[in-house]
Design a protein around this motif. Structure first.
Motif, PDB file in Angstrom:
ATOM      1  N   LEU A 248       0.856  -1.186   0.000  1.00  0.00           N
ATOM      2  CA  LEU A 248       0.000   0.000   0.000  1.00  0.00           C
ATOM      3  C   LEU A 248       0.890   1.234   0.000  1.00  0.00           C
ATOM      4  N   VAL A 249       0.330   2.375  -0.400  1.00  0.00           N
ATOM      5  CA  VAL A 249       1.109   3.608  -0.426  1.00  0.00           C
ATOM      6  C   VAL A 249       0.288   4.759   0.143  1.00  0.00           C
ATOM      7  N   GLN A 278       3.426  -4.331   3.164  1.00  0.00           N
ATOM      8  CA  GLN A 278       4.370  -3.216   3.097  1.00  0.00           C
ATOM      9  C   GLN A 278       3.582  -1.922   2.911  1.00  0.00           C
ATOM     10  N   LEU A 279       3.970  -0.907   3.652  1.00  0.00           N
ATOM     11  CA  LEU A 279       3.368   0.424   3.524  1.00  0.00           C
ATOM     12  C   LEU A 279       4.484   1.415   3.229  1.00  0.00           C
ATOM     13  N   THR A 280       4.389   2.085   2.095  1.00  0.00           N
ATOM     14  CA  THR A 280       5.344   3.130   1.725  1.00  0.00           C
ATOM     15  C   THR A 280       4.680   4.483   1.933  1.00  0.00           C
ATOM     16  N   MET A 281       5.336   5.355   2.691  1.00  0.00           N
ATOM     17  CA  MET A 281       4.798   6.681   2.961  1.00  0.00           C
ATOM     18  C   MET A 281       5.633   7.702   2.191  1.00  0.00           C
ATOM     19  N   VAL A 282       5.025   8.278   1.152  1.00  0.00           N
ATOM     20  CA  VAL A 282       5.704   9.239   0.278  1.00  0.00           C
ATOM     21  C   VAL A 282       5.369  10.658   0.737  1.00  0.00           C
ATOM     22  N   GLY A 283       6.388  11.461   0.951  1.00  0.00           N
ATOM     23  CA  GLY A 283       6.176  12.835   1.378  1.00  0.00           C
ATOM     24  C   GLY A 283       7.119  13.204   2.493  1.00  0.00           C
ATOM     25  N   ASP A 284       7.074  14.456   2.877  1.00  0.00           N
ATOM     26  CA  ASP A 284       7.925  14.947   3.960  1.00  0.00           C
ATOM     27  C   ASP A 284       7.133  15.955   4.766  1.00  0.00           C
ATOM     28  N   GLY A 285       7.678  16.357   5.895  1.00  0.00           N
ATOM     29  CA  GLY A 285       6.978  17.320   6.723  1.00  0.00           C
ATOM     30  C   GLY A 285       7.470  17.295   8.147  1.00  0.00           C
ATOM     31  N   PRO A 286       6.847  18.102   9.011  1.00  0.00           N
ATOM     32  CA  PRO A 286       7.343  18.289  10.381  1.00  0.00           C
ATOM     33  C   PRO A 286       7.261  17.054  11.266  1.00  0.00           C
ATOM     34  N   MET A 287       6.433  16.089  10.907  1.00  0.00           N
ATOM     35  CA  MET A 287       6.261  14.915  11.742  1.00  0.00           C
ATOM     36  C   MET A 287       7.199  13.770  11.373  1.00  0.00           C
ATOM     37  N   ARG A 288       8.064  13.975  10.426  1.00  0.00           N
ATOM     38  CA  ARG A 288       8.895  12.863   9.956  1.00  0.00           C
ATOM     39  C   ARG A 288       9.728  12.256  11.090  1.00  0.00           C
ATOM     40  N   GLY A 289      10.360  13.097  11.903  1.00  0.00           N
ATOM     41  CA  GLY A 289      11.188  12.579  12.995  1.00  0.00           C
ATOM     42  C   GLY A 289      10.389  11.731  13.966  1.00  0.00           C
ATOM     43  N   GLU A 290       9.200  12.196  14.335  1.00  0.00           N
ATOM     44  CA  GLU A 290       8.360  11.436  15.261  1.00  0.00           C
ATOM     45  C   GLU A 290       7.909  10.116  14.641  1.00  0.00           C
ATOM     46  N   LEU A 320       1.544   2.980  -9.018  1.00  0.00           N
ATOM     47  CA  LEU A 320       1.428   1.781  -9.856  1.00  0.00           C
ATOM     48  C   LEU A 320       1.991   0.547  -9.173  1.00  0.00           C
ATOM     49  N   ASP A 321       2.983   0.728  -8.300  1.00  0.00           N
ATOM     50  CA  ASP A 321       3.601  -0.395  -7.602  1.00  0.00           C
ATOM     51  C   ASP A 321       2.801  -0.854  -6.398  1.00  0.00           C
ATOM     52  N   SER A 322       1.666  -0.201  -6.137  1.00  0.00           N
ATOM     53  CA  SER A 322       0.875  -0.499  -4.940  1.00  0.00           C
ATOM     54  C   SER A 322      -0.502  -1.023  -5.307  1.00  0.00           C
ATOM     55  N   ARG A 323      -1.093  -1.720  -4.358  1.00  0.00           N
ATOM     56  CA  ARG A 323      -2.457  -2.231  -4.552  1.00  0.00           C
ATOM     57  C   ARG A 323      -3.488  -1.130  -4.374  1.00  0.00           C
ATOM     58  N   ALA A 324      -3.212  -0.207  -3.470  1.00  0.00           N
ATOM     59  CA  ALA A 324      -4.178   0.856  -3.182  1.00  0.00           C
ATOM     60  C   ALA A 324      -3.466   2.024  -2.529  1.00  0.00           C
ATOM     61  N   LEU A 325      -4.059   3.204  -2.678  1.00  0.00           N
ATOM     62  CA  LEU A 325      -3.640   4.397  -1.961  1.00  0.00           C
ATOM     63  C   LEU A 325      -4.386   4.437  -0.637  1.00  0.00           C
ATOM     64  N   VAL A 326      -3.701   4.796   0.448  1.00  0.00           N
ATOM     65  CA  VAL A 326      -4.368   4.906   1.742  1.00  0.00           C
ATOM     66  C   VAL A 326      -4.112   6.299   2.313  1.00  0.00           C
ATOM     67  N   LEU A 327      -5.192   6.982   2.704  1.00  0.00           N
ATOM     68  CA  LEU A 327      -5.119   8.310   3.310  1.00  0.00           C
ATOM     69  C   LEU A 327      -5.840   8.285   4.649  1.00  0.00           C
ATOM     70  N   SER A 328      -5.248   8.943   5.632  1.00  0.00           N
ATOM     71  CA  SER A 328      -5.781   8.898   6.996  1.00  0.00           C
ATOM     72  C   SER A 328      -6.085  10.290   7.531  1.00  0.00           C
ATOM     73  N   LEU A 382      -6.344  -4.218   5.473  1.00  0.00           N
ATOM     74  CA  LEU A 382      -6.253  -5.675   5.333  1.00  0.00           C
ATOM     75  C   LEU A 382      -7.103  -6.170   4.164  1.00  0.00           C
ATOM     76  N   GLU A 383      -8.305  -5.592   3.996  1.00  0.00           N
ATOM     77  CA  GLU A 383      -9.152  -5.986   2.862  1.00  0.00           C
ATOM     78  C   GLU A 383      -8.450  -5.731   1.535  1.00  0.00           C
ATOM     79  N   ALA A 384      -7.816  -4.562   1.420  1.00  0.00           N
ATOM     80  CA  ALA A 384      -7.116  -4.243   0.177  1.00  0.00           C
ATOM     81  C   ALA A 384      -5.916  -5.158  -0.040  1.00  0.00           C
ATOM     82  N   ILE A 385      -5.237  -5.494   1.033  1.00  0.00           N
ATOM     83  CA  ILE A 385      -4.062  -6.363   0.942  1.00  0.00           C
ATOM     84  C   ILE A 385      -4.451  -7.769   0.482  1.00  0.00           C
ATOM     85  N   GLU A 386      -5.606  -8.241   0.963  1.00  0.00           N
ATOM     86  CA  GLU A 386      -6.005  -9.623   0.698  1.00  0.00           C
ATOM     87  C   GLU A 386      -6.983  -9.770  -0.469  1.00  0.00           C
TER      88      GLU A 386
END
Length: 427
Positions: A248-249, A278-290, A320-328, A382-386
């Protein structure tokens, strides 16, 4: 014929209302900073306007404070005039000339500035700066013989556009994106800005409903929906099958508003349940260190990766390399990355906020979860993964059709051109 080739054929055959129109006229765009990497939707809108035959002059209030790498953004930067580049002396000189040549309009607009700025969140001082900016911008607009000014965002660009109109400049309109404009509608005087405008635009029906809340009923007819759009490159590519890899990404800024901490918490639940992913988080910002600390302390180093900032091509590859985009996210307007993901045949998992539900349809092209709820987010991940690849492909097919139908930059820019009242050329 594969399902993906067939899907692309079906999308290309979707009915359109009319051939690409031609318009004549000269308009200007005003943005706080332009261009900027996450503002490609504005660039696409301007490109579509110019493809119609409209002359577009670009203005920004301040210089872009982020690195530009996309060739099109670099070209746009070279074509954009920056108001604050004049400096303090230049702005006061413009105000002095305006006071001499149009004293009545100068005093009327100064009174409006004081009225709106007295109880605003930015204070009277900032609004007086907007007034100075509008004195110079009005001179440029008149010199360029601009017929209409369109501002993006209901914050200072809309205020400057309103002051320009009061000083004798062209009619104006503005696009509200959210969520920040709706966090402080009283301070921003959104209702006043709508009342004085030719029209106002929101990017979703949800946004329109919120603007209704802060606008007098007599002006509701001025408020229209014009979606952010994607260009033809997104609709001309052949869809590719989602990967079998359980990947997922996330794509977005690493901050509280995006709910990134809760996304890592959801990943922790999946890890504790023994789920391979696997979850890849693309982006940057103030919370990266935490986030790095959380990932390490939860033992997620093998399944959660912070990829950092990526350019447009890299973002497309990550999708394209991921099954789905996930936003929270806790707060959004209607993220363009959702449109991009669906256009490429990748379903979306998102919190059910703002205008997201107008595009992400559960059981059709994605999943919606309550904002702030970790366990439901983990369950949908999990639904998207499976989910079997064939079913994911059907979700992707449906999502691509929805984006083509409702988020095509050409058709959305045509709506805006008609609202502005540009003259259509009939062959």
């Amino acid at each position: 014929m594969s399902v993906f080739v067939e899907t692309r054929r079906q999308i290309s055959e979707l009915p359109v209302s009319s051939p690409t129109p031609e318009f004549t006229g000269k308009i200007a765009y005003l943005v706080n900073q332009y261009p900027f990497p996450s503002g490609t939707f504005i660039r696409r809108e301007i490109e579509a306007m110019e493809n119609f035959g409209v002359q577009v002059v670009r203005f920004a209030i301040r210089q872009t404070d982020v690195r530009l790498s996309e060739p099109k953004d670099l070209v746009e930067a070279s074509r954009t005039r920056i108001v604050l580049n004049l400096g303090v002396i230049g702005l006061f000189s413009a105000a002095f000339v305006t006071a001499l040549t149009s004293p009545g309009k100068f005093l009327k607009t100064l009174a409006l500035t004081i009225k709106l700025g007295w109880h605003s969140d930015r204070g009277l001082f900032c609004n007086l700066i907007y007034f100075l900016e509008s004195c110079q911008l009005t001179r440029w607009l008149i010199q360029e013989k601009v017929e209409h000014l369109h501002a993006h965002y209901g914050t200072n660009p809309a205020a400057v556009a309103m002051f320009c109109r009061s000083l004798g400049g062209p009619t104006y309109s503005f696009t509200i994106h959210g969520p920040h404009e709706f966090d402080k509608p009283h301070f921003l005087r959104l209702g006043e800005k709508v009342a004085r405008s030719k029209f106002a635009v929101t990017i979703s029906e949800y946004g329109r409903s919120q603007l209704y809340r802060w606008t007098e009923r007599e002006h509701w007819g001025k408020i229209a929906v014009v979606h952010c759009g994607l260009d033809k490159n997104y609709f001309s590519r052949e869809l590719t099958p989602p990967p079998a890899a359980r990947r997922l990404v996330f794509i977005g800024r690493l901050d509280e508003q995006k709910g990134t901490h809760l996304l890592v918490e959801a990943a922790k639940l999946l890890h504790e349940d023994g789920v391979d992913f696997q979850l890849t988080m693309v982006g940057d910002g103030p919370m990266r260190g935490e986030l790095e600390t959380m990932i390490q302390s939860y033992g997620l180093d093998e399944c959660v990766r912070l990829a950092g900032w990526q350019n447009d091509d890299e973002v497309r590859e990550s999708l394209l390399d991921s099954r789905a985009l996930v936003l929270s996210s806790f707060a959004e307007g209607l993220p363009v990355v959702i449109m991009e993901s669906l256009a490429m045949g990748r379903p979306v998992i998102s919190t059910n906020i703002a205008g997201v539900g107008e595009l992400v349809q559960p059981g059709v092209c994605g999943w919606l979860v309550p904002a702030g709820a970790v366990r439901p987010l983990a369950d949908k991940m999990l639904e998207a993964i499976e989910m079997p690849v064939d079913q994911l492909a059907q979700y992707g097919k449906a999502g691509a059709r929805l984006v083509m139908a409702h988020h095509n930059a050409i058709t959305e820019a045509e709506k805006l051109a008609r609202l502005i009242g540009l003259t259509e050329i009939h062959s």
